[in-house]
Design a protein around this motif. Structure first.
Motif, PDB file in Angstrom:
ATOM      1  N   GLY A  78      22.582 -33.239 -21.926  1.00 42.67           N
ATOM      2  CA  GLY A  78      22.702 -32.316 -20.798  1.00 42.67           C
ATOM      3  C   GLY A  78      23.588 -32.867 -19.705  1.00 42.67           C
ATOM      4  N   GLN A 119      27.056 -31.224 -18.179  1.00 43.59           N
ATOM      5  CA  GLN A 119      27.289 -30.942 -16.763  1.00 43.59           C
ATOM      6  C   GLN A 119      28.547 -31.647 -16.262  1.00 43.59           C
ATOM      7  OE1 GLN A 119      25.507 -28.696 -15.101  1.00 43.59           O
ATOM      8  NE2 GLN A 119      24.287 -28.402 -16.988  1.00 43.59           N
ATOM      9  N   HIS A 133      27.041 -28.833 -10.245  1.00 45.79           N
ATOM     10  CA  HIS A 133      26.833 -29.418 -11.579  1.00 45.79           C
ATOM     11  C   HIS A 133      26.574 -30.922 -11.490  1.00 45.79           C
ATOM     12  CE1 HIS A 133      27.495 -25.951 -14.179  1.00 45.79           C
ATOM     13  NE2 HIS A 133      28.421 -25.536 -13.285  1.00 45.79           N
ATOM     14  N   ARG A 160      22.965 -31.143 -10.779  1.00 42.67           N
ATOM     15  CA  ARG A 160      22.170 -30.940 -11.993  1.00 42.67           C
ATOM     16  C   ARG A 160      22.182 -32.188 -12.878  1.00 42.67           C
ATOM     17  NH1 ARG A 160      23.863 -24.814 -13.994  1.00 42.67           N
ATOM     18  NH2 ARG A 160      22.945 -23.673 -12.211  1.00 42.67           N
ATOM     19  N   ASP A 182      19.863 -34.669 -11.371  1.00 40.19           N
ATOM     20  CA  ASP A 182      18.475 -34.276 -11.634  1.00 40.19           C
ATOM     21  C   ASP A 182      18.082 -34.583 -13.078  1.00 40.19           C
ATOM     22  OD1 ASP A 182      18.220 -33.417  -9.038  1.00 40.19           O
ATOM     23  OD2 ASP A 182      18.658 -31.302  -9.512  1.00 40.19           O
ATOM     24  N   LEU A 183      18.991 -34.297 -14.034  1.00 41.72           N
ATOM     25  CA  LEU A 183      18.721 -34.601 -15.439  1.00 41.72           C
ATOM     26  C   LEU A 183      18.546 -36.097 -15.658  1.00 41.72           C
ATOM     27  CD1 LEU A 183      21.055 -32.182 -17.454  1.00 41.72           C
ATOM     28  CD2 LEU A 183      18.563 -32.307 -17.558  1.00 41.72           C
ATOM     29  N   GLU A 218      14.476 -23.617 -17.248  1.00 37.72           N
ATOM     30  CA  GLU A 218      15.403 -24.664 -16.826  1.00 37.72           C
ATOM     31  C   GLU A 218      16.505 -24.856 -17.860  1.00 37.72           C
ATOM     32  OE1 GLU A 218      12.983 -28.059 -16.191  1.00 37.72           O
ATOM     33  OE2 GLU A 218      12.060 -27.285 -14.341  1.00 37.72           O
ATOM     34  N   TRP A 219      16.144 -24.774 -19.130  1.00 36.03           N
ATOM     35  CA  TRP A 219      17.159 -24.932 -20.190  1.00 36.03           C
ATOM     36  C   TRP A 219      18.141 -23.771 -20.140  1.00 36.03           C
ATOM     37  CZ3 TRP A 219      18.373 -21.852 -24.413  1.00 36.03           C
ATOM     38  CH2 TRP A 219      19.233 -22.416 -25.367  1.00 36.03           C
ATOM     39  N   GLU A 244      18.974 -21.965 -17.513  1.00 37.72           N
ATOM     40  CA  GLU A 244      19.846 -22.127 -16.352  1.00 37.72           C
ATOM     41  C   GLU A 244      20.898 -23.204 -16.599  1.00 37.72           C
ATOM     42  OE1 GLU A 244      17.218 -23.000 -13.188  1.00 37.72           O
ATOM     43  OE2 GLU A 244      16.462 -20.929 -12.972  1.00 37.72           O
ATOM     44  N   ARG A 245      20.507 -24.246 -17.310  1.00 36.60           N
ATOM     45  CA  ARG A 245      21.421 -25.364 -17.531  1.00 36.60           C
ATOM     46  C   ARG A 245      22.494 -25.031 -18.560  1.00 36.60           C
ATOM     47  NH1 ARG A 245      17.740 -28.695 -18.442  1.00 36.60           N
ATOM     48  NH2 ARG A 245      17.845 -28.874 -20.718  1.00 36.60           N
ATOM     49  N   THR A 246      22.146 -24.236 -19.574  1.00 41.34           N
ATOM     50  CA  THR A 246      23.092 -23.965 -20.661  1.00 41.34           C
ATOM     51  C   THR A 246      23.774 -22.611 -20.527  1.00 41.34           C
ATOM     52  OG1 THR A 246      21.321 -23.005 -22.022  1.00 41.34           O
ATOM     53  CG2 THR A 246      21.758 -25.376 -22.252  1.00 41.34           C
ATOM     54  N   SER A 272      21.362 -25.350 -28.566  1.00 37.48           N
ATOM     55  CA  SER A 272      22.528 -25.490 -27.696  1.00 37.48           C
ATOM     56  C   SER A 272      23.624 -26.344 -28.329  1.00 37.48           C
ATOM     57  CB  SER A 272      22.113 -26.100 -26.356  1.00 37.48           C
ATOM     58  OG  SER A 272      21.580 -27.416 -26.564  1.00 37.48           O
TER      59      SER A 272
END
Length: 419
Positions: free
Chosen positions: A235, A239, A255, A258, A261-262, A297-298, A300-302, A337
């Motif tokens: 992830g 980003q 990004h 993010r 955060d990851l 969350e996944w 939103e991230r992908t 993903s």
């Protein structure tokens, strides 16, 4: 102790009596004859003959004591010894009934000295001397004396039969006891051998259990690292790739945030994995809420459309089951993903009677499960890892997919309530 050893011990005990008993009984009979010679009315000539017979008895016993060692069982010499001893006892008892004490040894040496066919006649001959002594001496003087002698002889023979029967029973009991002791010793030996073998097997099982525990812990840590650090790094890389291609500074900062955060999330998950703790998502939420947050969350991230659905009455589950289902969801979303190029993913958690079912479906490129080969360096923690997680808690894991037709994953695990 074997049967032969027990027989030797018994033989040694009787050997003492057979060696010294005739001397003692002959001496005691002589003392009684001396004390009662006046009552019996022994003449001087009878005393001379008695002394001669006593001397002959001593000589006979000394000879047999020296010769008996070379003749342990019945033999011709033993028969001669028994017969001569009986004749001496008979003659002495003729002179004085109290010499019958010497004749008693005939009851104890018959089976050891005589062949089997002569044992009963030998015992009967000894009974004749004893009956004659008990009836007042030999020969009886009148018809009444003969009647008493006959009655006493019958009683002595009857007692011989009874005691012979009791002796046979005692010998049989001794034989059975010795045989039982031998069997118990064999059983104890076999038991000791079995205990030694069990101790060796126990040690071997401890070593194997220790090795299996180490291997299982290694697999657990490897799977946890794959589900936390590897997915988090994937992830983060995604980003950062967006940041590298972004011309808008605001978008790049979003990004980067993010990615940070990851990184923090992955670091926390790695620490929790080392200590074998539940995922962070389950720290404050039950499985349904944690699963929905993970899917959201996944998505939103992908940027992939994803939806989580819960059916059935939700119940608090055992920590291991909740952690396993959440890890399967995380791995399934990661695969969607990275490999499926899916545009839509659906996750369904179903609470049913006695079991919980987790279904993950996507509309990605799909694959042929029969021809799927683990790629080199993948570590084998994809589908195999999800299946291993489900089976470790007595569950099952199935995959349905075809090229161009998307993929459907299903995990079924027992419904084990919390606590």
């Amino acid at each position: 102790m074997s049967t032969s050893d027990a027989a030797k011990i018994i033989e040694q005990r009787w050997g003492l009596f057979n060696r010294w008993g005739p001397y003692v009984l002959l001496g005691f009979g002589l003392l009684m004859a001396l004390a009662t010679s006046g009552v019996v009315g022994m003449s001087r000539g009878e005393w001379y003959a008695s002394w001669a017979l006593v001397g002959a008895g001593l000589a006979l016993q000394l000879w047999w004591s020296a010769a008996a060692g070379s003749r342990p069982g019945p033999s011709a010499a033993g028969t001669v010894y028994y017969a001569v001893r009986w004749a001496l006892a008979f003659a002495l008892t003729w002179f004085n009934p109290f010499f019958a004490f010497y004749a008693v040894v005939g009851y104890f040496g018959a089976e050891r000295l005589l062949p089997p066919r002569l044992v009963k006649p030998g015992l009967f001959a000894t009974a004749v001397i004893m009956a004659g002594s008990q009836s007042g001496g030999l020969p009886p003087h009148d018809e009444l004396g003969w009647t008493v002698f006959g009655a006493l002889l019958a009683v002595n023979v009857a007692l011989l039969i009874v005691f012979a029967h009791l002796a046979a029973q005692e010998d049989e009991r001794n034989r059975i006891a010795v045989s039982t002791i031998v069997e118990l010793e064999h059983a104890n030996t076999a038991l000791q051998q079995a205990m030694d073998e069990n101790a060796a097997l126990h040690s071997q099982l401890l070593v194997q259990a220790r090795e299996a525990g180490v291997a299982d812990e290694r697999r657990r840590l490897a799977a946890e690292i794959h589900d936390t650090i590897a997915q988090g790094l994937t992830g983060i890389i995604a980003q950062l790739q967006v940041v590298a291609n972004a011309s808008d500074e605001t978008l790049a900062r979003e990004h980067l945030g993010r990615a940070a955060d990851l990184a923090r999330h992955s670091l926390g998950e790695a620490r929790r994995s080392v200590h074998n703790l539940s995922p962070t998502a389950l720290e404050h939420d039950e499985l349904p809420e944690a699963l929905k947050k993970t899917v959201t969350e996944w998505a939103e991230r992908t940027g992939v459309r994803a939806e989580a659905t819960v059916t059935g009455p939700a119940e608090p589950l055992h920590e291991e089951i909740e952690a396993t289902l959440l890890r399967i969801v995380q791995e399934a979303l990661s695969n969607a993903s990275r490999h499926a190029a899916a545009t839509r993913v659906g996750v369904t958690l179903s609470y049913m009677d006695g079991e919980v079912t987790l279904d993950v479906r996507d509309d990605g490129s799909g694959f042929d499960p029969l021809t799927l080969v683990k790629r080199s360096g993948s570590g084998g923690f994809g589908l195999d890892g999800m299946r291993a997680r489900a089976e470790r808690i007595a569950g099952s894991f199935t995959v349905e997919s075809e090229p161009g037709g998307g993929t459907a994953l299903s995990a079924r695990v027992p419904l084990v309530r919390h606590g």
